[in-house]
Design an enzyme around this catalytic site. Sequence first.
Site, PDB file in Angstrom:
ATOM      1  N   GLU A  13      -0.643  -2.097   5.214  1.00  0.00           N
ATOM      2  CA  GLU A  13       0.244  -2.026   6.374  1.00  0.00           C
ATOM      3  C   GLU A  13       0.180  -0.678   7.055  1.00  0.00           C
ATOM      4  OE1 GLU A  13       3.502  -1.032   8.825  1.00  0.00           O
ATOM      5  OE2 GLU A  13       3.318  -0.170   6.822  1.00  0.00           O
ATOM      6  N   GLU A  14      -0.128   0.366   6.294  1.00  0.00           N
ATOM      7  CA  GLU A  14      -0.011   1.731   6.797  1.00  0.00           C
ATOM      8  C   GLU A  14      -1.155   2.168   7.714  1.00  0.00           C
ATOM      9  OE1 GLU A  14       2.454   3.593   6.654  1.00  0.00           O
ATOM     10  OE2 GLU A  14       3.653   3.125   4.886  1.00  0.00           O
ATOM     11  N   HIS A  70       7.670   8.898   4.545  1.00  0.00           N
ATOM     12  CA  HIS A  70       6.409   9.637   4.613  1.00  0.00           C
ATOM     13  C   HIS A  70       6.591  11.114   4.260  1.00  0.00           C
ATOM     14  CE1 HIS A  70       4.177   6.467   7.276  1.00  0.00           C
ATOM     15  NE2 HIS A  70       5.085   5.896   6.492  1.00  0.00           N
ATOM     16  N   ASP A  84       0.813  -1.224   0.000  1.00  0.00           N
ATOM     17  CA  ASP A  84       0.000   0.000   0.000  1.00  0.00           C
ATOM     18  C   ASP A  84       0.843   1.269   0.000  1.00  0.00           C
ATOM     19  OD1 ASP A  84       0.760  -0.929   2.548  1.00  0.00           O
ATOM     20  OD2 ASP A  84      -0.778   0.270   3.553  1.00  0.00           O
TER      21      ASP A  84
END
Length: 389
Positions: A137-138, A362, A79
């Site tokens: 996962e995020e 990020h 993702d």
Amino acid sequence: MIEERILNEIQLKMIAWRRHLHRHPELSYHEKNTAEFVATTLRKLGIEVQTSFGGGYGVVASLKGELPGRKIALRADMDALPIHDEKQCEYTSEVKGVMHACGHDGHTAILLGVATYFSDHRSELRGELIFIFQPAEEVCPGGAQGMIKGGVLQGVDVIYGLHLWTPLPVGTIGSAAGPFMAAADEFFIDIIGKGGHGGIPHVTIDSIVAGSALVMQLQSIVSRSVDPLLPAVVTVGTIKGGTAQNVIAEKCQISGTVRTFDEDTRGHIRQRIESMASLTAQAYGAEAMVDYVMGYPPLVNDTNEVQRFFDEALKMYAPEHVQALPKLMPAEDFAYYVQQVPGCFIFIGAGNKERGMDYPHHHALFDFDEAAMSDGLKMLVAMVESHRL
């Protein structure tokens, strides 16, 4: 160990796969096209594939070797993040407001590379490989739990995963035994008072004053309620309240995150936050409502598997390029897998300051040195091949 010629051939494929995925990122729980791309690539390799695994867009592939051996699982996440890609390059994200800002495109490409290698070397493969391409996962609750409930670890003896990591320079790899990545929990607190005129405070209950006191009280939890030898973080990230300068706010909202490495400390901090919120609000005549969300647990690497990692890494890299890493406060839902079977999560250095590839994960300008994918490929292949009956 992979021959240089084969490594270079697979590296070219991994770069192409990674750049395709980077151009076409998909958010957590929406990885439909990514999953289809992965499944199609695996089927071209002649590998058995299951899609829509775990109730979402998970993809699981199985490859059986021609020699007896263990059942080994390898995991990659797929993702992307809700961040607008500000890089200027040939593979910039084509999806507005979405980008791979954490390296999951590289993780997916590496695992496809591992599948490519072993599909061509089945005669040398011992046992069975399970390739786990995990969605989400995020974002909690994450995709790992669904994959596990779907049976992806059934019969698995050991599991490995990796993370491309720009704080480490490319050519460097590392891991650590025991608690390695933190549990990440969240809290959301509503302080309810009694609103009114800013010039007549005595007939109100000021939620902002109570909330401000609570923010300061929360800072004492780690310093005074937690064993100083146990790392922990309590961070207040937001405080919101009020609508005008002359109005006393009826409600104040506070939110934050908690990071810990063991379940006892994790539970203790939760109890202290809930108790402190209630008692501090009461002291000001207000009421506190706490929504405490338990996120991913601590990621605990198996000691024997970490030793296996160091043994194999030191066969390929000079000692100064193989690091015993410190504990890391970011969280990872790979933690759920290693709760069930022994495993090791490995960090692959992917930063390159000279090429401007040292932005933090990020970040809108995040990128990594694609040479790191070769290191990831070599490391996972070595971990698999290290198992001998």
